[in-house]
Design an enzyme around this catalytic site. Structure first.
Site, PDB file in Angstrom:
ATOM      1  NE  ARG A  58      23.907 -40.995  10.546  1.00  0.00           N
ATOM      2  CZ  ARG A  58      24.538 -41.155   9.329  1.00  0.00           C
ATOM      3  NH1 ARG A  58      24.275 -40.580   8.287  1.00  0.00           N
ATOM      4  NH2 ARG A  58      25.622 -41.993   9.098  1.00  0.00           N
ATOM      5  CE1 TYR A  88      13.754 -20.957  22.216  1.00  0.00           C
ATOM      6  CE2 TYR A  88      14.843 -22.024  20.430  1.00  0.00           C
ATOM      7  CZ  TYR A  88      14.513 -22.006  21.554  1.00  0.00           C
ATOM      8  OH  TYR A  88      15.377 -22.563  22.462  1.00  0.00           O
ATOM      9  CG  ASP A  94       8.492 -22.549  15.004  1.00  0.00           C
ATOM     10  OD1 ASP A  94       7.226 -23.342  15.386  1.00  0.00           O
ATOM     11  OD2 ASP A  94       9.381 -22.481  15.393  1.00  0.00           O
ATOM     12  CE  LYS A 153       9.284 -25.723  23.804  1.00  0.00           C
ATOM     13  NZ  LYS A 153      10.763 -26.276  22.915  1.00  0.00           N
TER      14      LYS A 153
HETATM   15  C1  LIG Z   1       8.251 -21.607  18.574  1.00  0.00           C
HETATM   16  C2  LIG Z   1       9.524 -22.407  19.004  1.00  0.00           C
HETATM   17  N1  LIG Z   1      10.205 -22.939  17.932  1.00  0.00           N
HETATM   18  C3  LIG Z   1      11.448 -23.722  18.119  1.00  0.00           C
HETATM   19  C4  LIG Z   1      11.892 -23.851  19.399  1.00  0.00           C
HETATM   20  C5  LIG Z   1      13.080 -25.092  19.403  1.00  0.00           C
HETATM   21  O1  LIG Z   1      12.468 -26.126  19.682  1.00  0.00           O
HETATM   22  P1  LIG Z   1      13.505 -27.124  20.715  1.00  0.00           P
HETATM   23  O2  LIG Z   1      13.923 -26.644  21.723  1.00  0.00           O
HETATM   24  O3  LIG Z   1      12.892 -28.681  20.521  1.00  0.00           O
HETATM   25  O4  LIG Z   1      14.895 -27.516  19.892  1.00  0.00           O
HETATM   26  C6  LIG Z   1      11.049 -23.440  20.488  1.00  0.00           C
HETATM   27  C7  LIG Z   1      11.742 -23.466  21.917  1.00  0.00           C
HETATM   28  O5  LIG Z   1      11.126 -23.034  22.926  1.00  0.00           O
HETATM   29  C8  LIG Z   1      10.026 -22.595  20.259  1.00  0.00           C
HETATM   30  O6  LIG Z   1       9.291 -22.108  21.199  1.00  0.00           O
END
Ligand SMILES: Cc1ncc(COP(=O)(O)O)c(C=O)c1O
Length: 399
Positions: free
Chosen positions: A59, A112, A184, A209
């Site tokens: 960890r 998101y 992000d 992604k």
């Molecule tokens: C722009 C964005 N940020 C964060 C996330 C969250 O990612 P995770 O599903 O890996 O937790 C997503 C998920 O679709 C996303 O589209």
């Protein structure tokens, strides 16, 4: 050779990817271990206190995860990165590390769905004030900032309506008040933009992604200065425990090696598909920064290297039509993720943005017939043919 000076694909391939120092294996083995054997207790103590380099417990650090962190930091032109169990682990850990009771955060009002739910519902439980605004207009950020604002949080392009926020301007506004800018960068990826180069303090990724790109892991990353990453790692990431596993880190490291070539294809294909959708009589509106009708097309041109592989579009006929399209695609998969080699489609109001109320969605332009398409790297003609036949099916079911 100084790896930081390499160009994008060279960094994606070489940074953090050293042969195994013991065996010379070209691709280093995955360190699948929970703990590390240390030869004496004095050394264990020095490692524990950070006085000596070394590994003690999974960890707190793992060589395979460290290698990925080096790769991601290199692509974002950052000093350091932390790999996490998911994009949400990255977002929640980084925010909790920087915010305390009495602080205030300004965020986009279209982000998101789970990030939206986290800031709207959970942060206030810890005494943190939240203001959500349309960050595509910097005036809204300026007006929302207060003396206790510690973070301006933006997503650009935003999920799911592809709003583009000016990173440089947002950073200026945040810094003028002593706040930090968090970006992000999941949808753009470091291939299309490097927010840290133009003022951002922290970059966040869902590695699930594009970074991984093959849809077979869930992961995330926090990227920024070494000082900030050290502060977030210990104690926040270590105590919350949302670390990435070494197996997943090895997958993401492999995926990133082709990020540049994949992104080039995603962008080329998305342009062709957006053109097709714009000309289709069953499509009311295409939200893609590459089309000239997009309200921030000029900003996207300036801020991004290309326009990306994500788009949303409003199908004529509302929720019934949007859902019918989901049930009619054959090659494109109905799935709520994005950034994969294969094309994925989803109905945003009932899937990724179900955490928002209908009123909240309507206010920010997520219509009931809106679908989000993550364009893959298949030949675009095949995806267009599938969308064409699916839209024909939709036309049959709506009144
Ligand atoms: C722009 C964005 N940020 C964060 C996330 C969250 O990612 P995770 O599903 O890996 O937790 C997503 C998920 O679709 C996303 O589209």
């Amino acid at each position: 050779m100084e790896k930081r000076r390499l160009s994008f694909n060279a960094k994606a391939i070489h940074a953090g990817s050293e042969p195994c120092p013991t065996t010379g294996a070209h691709v280093a083995p995955v360190y699948r271990t929970s703990t590390f054997v240390i030869d004496n207790v004095e050394r264990a103590i020095r490692i524990g206190y950070g006085e000596e380099e070394g590994y003690s417990y999974g960890r707190f650090g793992n060589p395979t995860v460290d290698a990925l962190q080096e790769k991601i930091a290199s692509l974002e032109n950052a000093e350091a990165a932390l790999a996490t169990a998911s994009g949400m682990a990255a977002i929640s850990t980084a925010l909790m590390a920087e915010l305390q009771a009495g602080d205030h955060i300004v965020t986009g009002d279209i982000i998101y769905g789970c990030t939206y739910g986290f800031v709207r519902d959970l942060l206030p439980q810890y005494g943190i004030e939240v203001t959500m605004v349309d960050t595509t207009d910097p005036k809204n950020i300026e007006e929302a900032i207060k003396p206790n604002t510690k973070i301006v949080y933006i997503e650009t392009p935003s999920n799911p309506v592809l709003g583009i926020t000016d990173i440089e301007k947002s950073a200026e506004l945040a810094h003028a008040n002593g706040a930090k800018l968090f970006v992000d960068n999941t949808w753009a990826t470091p291939y299309l933009q490097n927010p840290l180069n133009i003022g951002a303090d922290v970059v966040l990724h869902s590695a699930t992604k594009y970074l991984n790109g093959h849809g077979d892991i869930v992961g995330g990353a926090i990227v920024g200065s070494k000082e900030l990453m050290d502060k977030i790692k210990a104690p926040y990431l270590e105590f919350f425990g949302g670390i990435m596993s070494p197996m997943d880190a090895a997958e993401v490291s492999k995926g990133i090696k082709t990020l540049g070539v994949r992104m080039e294809k995603h962008c080329q294909n998305a342009k062709k598909i957006a053109e097709f959708l714009e000309g289709h009589h069953m499509v009311e509106r295409v939200l893609y920064p590459g089309v000239e009708t997009h309200p921030q097309h000029e900003l996207a041109k300036k801020q991004m290297k290309d326009f990306g592989g994500m788009m949303s579009f409003d199908v004529k006929g509302g929720a019934k039509a949007g859902k019918a399209l989901m049930n009619s695609v054959e090659l494109v998969s109905l799935a709520t993720s994005l950034g994969c080699v294969d094309s994925l489609i989803q109905h945003s109001p009932s899937m990724s943005h179900a955490t928002m109320s209908k009123e909240e969605r309507e206010r920010v332009g997520i219509t009931e017939g809106q679908v989000r398409l993550s364009v893959g790297i298949e030949e675009p003609e095949n995806v267009i043919a599938d969308l064409k036949q699916a839209l024909e099916q939709v036309e049959k079911v709506i009144d």
